[in-house]
Design a protein around this motif. Sequence first.
Motif, PDB file in Angstrom:
ATOM      1  N   ASN A   1     -19.897  -2.147   1.013  1.00  0.00           N
ATOM      2  CA  ASN A   1     -18.697  -1.385   1.358  1.00  0.00           C
ATOM      3  C   ASN A   1     -17.700  -2.173   2.212  1.00  0.00           C
ATOM      4  O   ASN A   1     -16.965  -1.601   3.028  1.00  0.00           O
ATOM      5  CB  ASN A   1     -19.081  -0.070   2.054  1.00  0.00           C
ATOM      6  CG  ASN A   1     -19.986   0.768   1.186  1.00  0.00           C
ATOM      7  OD1 ASN A   1     -19.733   0.957   0.003  1.00  0.00           O
ATOM      8  ND2 ASN A   1     -21.092   1.225   1.746  1.00  0.00           N
TER       9      ASN A   1
ATOM     10  N   GLU B   1     -12.760   3.216  -4.753  1.00  0.00           N
ATOM     11  CA  GLU B   1     -13.248   2.438  -3.618  1.00  0.00           C
ATOM     12  C   GLU B   1     -13.576   3.316  -2.418  1.00  0.00           C
ATOM     13  O   GLU B   1     -14.360   2.935  -1.557  1.00  0.00           O
ATOM     14  CB  GLU B   1     -12.214   1.374  -3.228  1.00  0.00           C
ATOM     15  CG  GLU B   1     -12.061   0.293  -4.303  1.00  0.00           C
ATOM     16  CD  GLU B   1     -10.843  -0.578  -4.079  1.00  0.00           C
ATOM     17  OE1 GLU B   1     -10.016  -0.232  -3.209  1.00  0.00           O
ATOM     18  OE2 GLU B   1     -10.725  -1.606  -4.776  1.00  0.00           O
TER      19      GLU B   1
ATOM     20  N   ASP C   1     -13.833  -7.905   3.362  1.00  0.00           N
ATOM     21  CA  ASP C   1     -14.460  -8.575   2.230  1.00  0.00           C
ATOM     22  C   ASP C   1     -14.382 -10.095   2.399  1.00  0.00           C
ATOM     23  O   ASP C   1     -13.315 -10.654   2.648  1.00  0.00           O
ATOM     24  CB  ASP C   1     -13.776  -8.165   0.929  1.00  0.00           C
ATOM     25  CG  ASP C   1     -14.556  -8.584  -0.287  1.00  0.00           C
ATOM     26  OD1 ASP C   1     -14.526  -9.786  -0.623  1.00  0.00           O
ATOM     27  OD2 ASP C   1     -15.200  -7.721  -0.909  1.00  0.00           O
TER      28      ASP C   1
ATOM     29  N   GLY D   1     -24.658   3.629  -0.965  1.00  0.00           N
ATOM     30  CA  GLY D   1     -25.713   2.632  -1.068  1.00  0.00           C
ATOM     31  C   GLY D   1     -26.372   2.325   0.262  1.00  0.00           C
ATOM     32  O   GLY D   1     -26.563   3.207   1.099  1.00  0.00           O
TER      33      GLY D   1
ATOM     34  N   ARG E   1     -18.074   0.781  -2.150  1.00  0.00           N
ATOM     35  CA  ARG E   1     -18.255  -0.534  -2.771  1.00  0.00           C
ATOM     36  C   ARG E   1     -19.679  -0.998  -2.449  1.00  0.00           C
ATOM     37  O   ARG E   1     -19.892  -1.999  -1.749  1.00  0.00           O
ATOM     38  CB  ARG E   1     -17.230  -1.534  -2.244  1.00  0.00           C
ATOM     39  CG  ARG E   1     -15.772  -1.149  -2.492  1.00  0.00           C
ATOM     40  CD  ARG E   1     -14.833  -2.266  -2.057  1.00  0.00           C
ATOM     41  NE  ARG E   1     -14.920  -3.405  -2.950  1.00  0.00           N
ATOM     42  CZ  ARG E   1     -14.926  -4.688  -2.551  1.00  0.00           C
ATOM     43  NH1 ARG E   1     -14.872  -4.991  -1.258  1.00  0.00           N
ATOM     44  NH2 ARG E   1     -15.004  -5.658  -3.419  1.00  0.00           N
ATOM     45  N   PRO E   2     -20.669  -0.280  -2.940  1.00  0.00           N
ATOM     46  CA  PRO E   2     -22.052  -0.556  -2.523  1.00  0.00           C
ATOM     47  C   PRO E   2     -22.531  -1.960  -2.865  1.00  0.00           C
ATOM     48  O   PRO E   2     -23.386  -2.512  -2.161  1.00  0.00           O
ATOM     49  CB  PRO E   2     -22.865   0.512  -3.273  1.00  0.00           C
ATOM     50  CG  PRO E   2     -21.990   0.938  -4.413  1.00  0.00           C
ATOM     51  CD  PRO E   2     -20.589   0.844  -3.900  1.00  0.00           C
ATOM     52  N   ASP E   3     -21.981  -2.544  -3.932  1.00  0.00           N
ATOM     53  CA  ASP E   3     -22.389  -3.900  -4.295  1.00  0.00           C
ATOM     54  C   ASP E   3     -21.892  -4.928  -3.287  1.00  0.00           C
ATOM     55  O   ASP E   3     -22.390  -6.061  -3.247  1.00  0.00           O
ATOM     56  CB  ASP E   3     -21.864  -4.249  -5.687  1.00  0.00           C
ATOM     57  CG  ASP E   3     -20.357  -4.115  -5.803  1.00  0.00           C
ATOM     58  OD1 ASP E   3     -19.819  -3.166  -5.192  1.00  0.00           O
ATOM     59  OD2 ASP E   3     -19.726  -4.929  -6.497  1.00  0.00           O
ATOM     60  N   ARG E   4     -20.904  -4.549  -2.449  1.00  0.00           N
ATOM     61  CA  ARG E   4     -20.370  -5.437  -1.404  1.00  0.00           C
ATOM     62  C   ARG E   4     -20.637  -4.852  -0.015  1.00  0.00           C
ATOM     63  O   ARG E   4     -19.942  -5.179   0.926  1.00  0.00           O
ATOM     64  CB  ARG E   4     -18.859  -5.626  -1.602  1.00  0.00           C
ATOM     65  CG  ARG E   4     -18.455  -6.187  -2.946  1.00  0.00           C
ATOM     66  CD  ARG E   4     -18.826  -7.639  -3.091  1.00  0.00           C
ATOM     67  NE  ARG E   4     -18.035  -8.474  -2.170  1.00  0.00           N
ATOM     68  CZ  ARG E   4     -18.211  -9.789  -2.048  1.00  0.00           C
ATOM     69  NH1 ARG E   4     -19.133 -10.406  -2.763  1.00  0.00           N
ATOM     70  NH2 ARG E   4     -17.451 -10.462  -1.204  1.00  0.00           N
TER      71      ARG E   4
END
Length: 260
Positions: free
Chosen positions: A25, A4, A65, A57, A20-23
């Motif tokens: 970070n 992470e 989050d 990303g 956490r590029p899909d979120r």
Amino acid sequence: MTDEILYSTADGIATITLNRPDRMNALLPGMGELYVELLKRADVDPDVRVIVVTGAGKGFCSGADLSVLAEGPSGLNKYVDEQSVETLPFVALMIGTPVVTAINGACAGIGFVLAACADMRIIGAGVRMGTTFSRLGLVAEYGIAWLLPRLVGYGHASELLLSARAVDAQEALRIGLVNEIADDPLARAMEWARDIADNCSPTAMASIKGQLLRVSGQTLPQAVDESLAMMRISFGLPDLAEALAAKGDKRAAAFAPREA
């Protein structure tokens, strides 16, 4: 160590990457503590002279989050339980090693705090950043109400915190929230880091960081007196002699690592 947050070192520079590029970070509980652990790890490494922080990303850090936010107080308390200034992004200002944040994308909430808690802040040309707190019914979190007025002045700080609006890179630069705008903030951060890693005394930089941190609690005479005492010490350290010798030899100074 987890995936992470990534950590690497090369040529005197430690790079910390929120991963956490899909979120975008967004931080999960525990990631903040890990970030601080990595800052402290870099600070005690004699081979590290500068720390660069960025996001993987397209985002820097979009905040906490949202999946945890949806849990309500039971989930959110994980972000504050057993926390103090020693476990939060403010550690970046408290350690002796310079820290530069390369704000490469989405930057909000605790991501805003993390980005602001640095000695040098470089933002991407198309990036926007904002606190978001009041728009979520939240307070000015993680001590940002202490730092933000010191960066941008009380008027700008109060407006940004109360409105929680996002500012673009140009406004962030104009008010002093960031130091520079760059098309590639990470590349520019590395360039800045390389320059001070090669040319500045780690001991001197640590001392200056300490002065900057303490000065808000000092009167002018106290700050001057402290600087005079520190000057006397610095005159007798090897770094000054090395810097003068290097100038005479027309070479880069070979400063020793900072003593822990």
